[in-house]
Design a protein around this motif. Structure first.
Motif, short mmCIF file in Angstrom:
data_model
loop_
_atom_site.label_atom_id
_atom_site.label_comp_id
_atom_site.label_asym_id
_atom_site.label_seq_id
_atom_site.Cartn_x
_atom_site.Cartn_y
_atom_site.Cartn_z
N VAL A 48 -5.38 82.62 71.01
CA VAL A 48 -6.41 81.74 71.55
C VAL A 48 -5.79 80.67 72.44
O VAL A 48 -6.24 80.45 73.57
N SER A 49 -4.75 80.03 71.94
CA SER A 49 -4.14 78.94 72.69
C SER A 49 -2.77 78.65 72.11
O SER A 49 -2.49 79.00 70.96
N CYS A 50 -1.91 78.03 72.91
CA CYS A 50 -0.66 77.53 72.36
C CYS A 50 -0.20 76.32 73.14
O CYS A 50 -0.66 76.08 74.26
N ILE A 51 0.69 75.57 72.52
CA ILE A 51 1.19 74.34 73.11
C ILE A 51 2.69 74.27 72.89
O ILE A 51 3.19 74.62 71.82
N SER A 52 3.40 73.84 73.91
CA SER A 52 4.86 73.77 73.82
C SER A 52 5.29 72.63 72.90
O SER A 52 4.48 71.80 72.49
N LYS A 65 -11.02 79.25 77.95
CA LYS A 65 -10.67 78.25 78.97
C LYS A 65 -11.87 77.40 79.32
O LYS A 65 -12.97 77.90 79.50
N GLY A 66 -11.64 76.10 79.39
CA GLY A 66 -12.71 75.18 79.73
C GLY A 66 -13.54 74.74 78.53
O GLY A 66 -14.34 73.81 78.65
N ARG A 67 -13.34 75.40 77.39
CA ARG A 67 -14.11 75.04 76.20
C ARG A 67 -13.21 74.53 75.07
O ARG A 67 -13.64 73.67 74.29
N PHE A 68 -12.02 75.06 74.98
CA PHE A 68 -11.08 74.68 73.91
C PHE A 68 -9.96 73.83 74.50
O PHE A 68 -9.53 74.04 75.63
N THR A 69 -9.49 72.89 73.68
CA THR A 69 -8.36 72.05 74.08
C THR A 69 -7.38 71.93 72.91
O THR A 69 -7.79 71.56 71.81
N VAL A 70 -6.13 72.25 73.17
CA VAL A 70 -5.09 72.15 72.15
C VAL A 70 -4.30 70.87 72.40
O VAL A 70 -4.05 70.48 73.55
N SER A 71 -3.92 70.21 71.32
CA SER A 71 -3.12 68.99 71.42
C SER A 71 -2.26 68.88 70.17
O SER A 71 -2.46 69.60 69.19
N ARG A 72 -1.28 67.99 70.24
CA ARG A 72 -0.41 67.82 69.09
C ARG A 72 -0.03 66.36 68.93
O ARG A 72 0.04 65.61 69.90
N THR A 78 1.23 67.46 63.23
CA THR A 78 -0.08 68.12 63.21
C THR A 78 -0.46 68.54 64.62
O THR A 78 -0.18 67.84 65.60
N VAL A 79 -1.12 69.69 64.69
CA VAL A 79 -1.64 70.21 65.95
C VAL A 79 -3.14 70.39 65.79
O VAL A 79 -3.63 70.72 64.70
N TYR A 80 -3.87 70.20 66.87
CA TYR A 80 -5.33 70.26 66.83
C TYR A 80 -5.84 71.28 67.83
O TYR A 80 -5.22 71.55 68.86
N LEU A 81 -7.01 71.82 67.53
CA LEU A 81 -7.72 72.67 68.48
C LEU A 81 -9.17 72.18 68.52
O LEU A 81 -9.92 72.37 67.56
N GLN A 82 -9.52 71.52 69.61
CA GLN A 82 -10.88 71.06 69.81
C GLN A 82 -11.67 72.19 70.45
O GLN A 82 -11.30 72.67 71.52
#
Length: 122
Positions: A48-52, A65-72, A78-82
């Motif tokens: 679905v998504s990944c973050i470095s 794309k355009g609907r989900f946002t990954v952050s850490r 902790t990592v988040y998926l909005q």
């Protein structure tokens, strides 16, 4: 030993939003990428998504794309998926996983959480 625990799943109506969390314990995630994957009944698991590790690079499947946002938040390990504008086809078990970026992008990370259920239905 590294453990990942997902939370934040649930039942939501189409168009709604959820925020998933992936909390790590036993090891710092500072130097590792995190990926979110999902698996719907009868379907193969998909990325679905990944973050470095530093958060400077993010990747998304075309379907989110355009609907989900990954952050850490490395301070909280902790990592988040909005997830916004959720659709019924977003239904599935969502897993977080960690490893070096190449393995996460390839879908073959070594460390996985147990998953959290997301159901999008009216």
């Amino acid at each position: 030993q590294l453990q990942l625990v997902e939370s934040g799943g649930g039942l939501v109506q189409p168009g709604g939003a959820l925020r998933l969390s992936c909390a790590a314990s036993g090891y710092s995630l500072d130097y590792y990428a995190i990926g979110w994957f999902r698996q719907a009944p009868g379907n193969e698991r998909e990325g679905v998504s990944c973050i470095s590790s530093g958060g400077g690079s993010t990747y998304y499947a075309d379907s989110v794309k355009g609907r989900f946002t990954v952050s850490r938040d490395n301070a909280k390990n902790t990592v988040y998926l909005q997830m916004n504008s959720l659709k019924p086809e977003d239904t599935g078990i969502y897993y977080c996983a960690t490893d070096y970026l190449g393995r996460v992008v390839a879908g073959t990370p070594d460390y996985w959480g147990h998953g959290t259920q997301v159901t999008v239905s009216s």
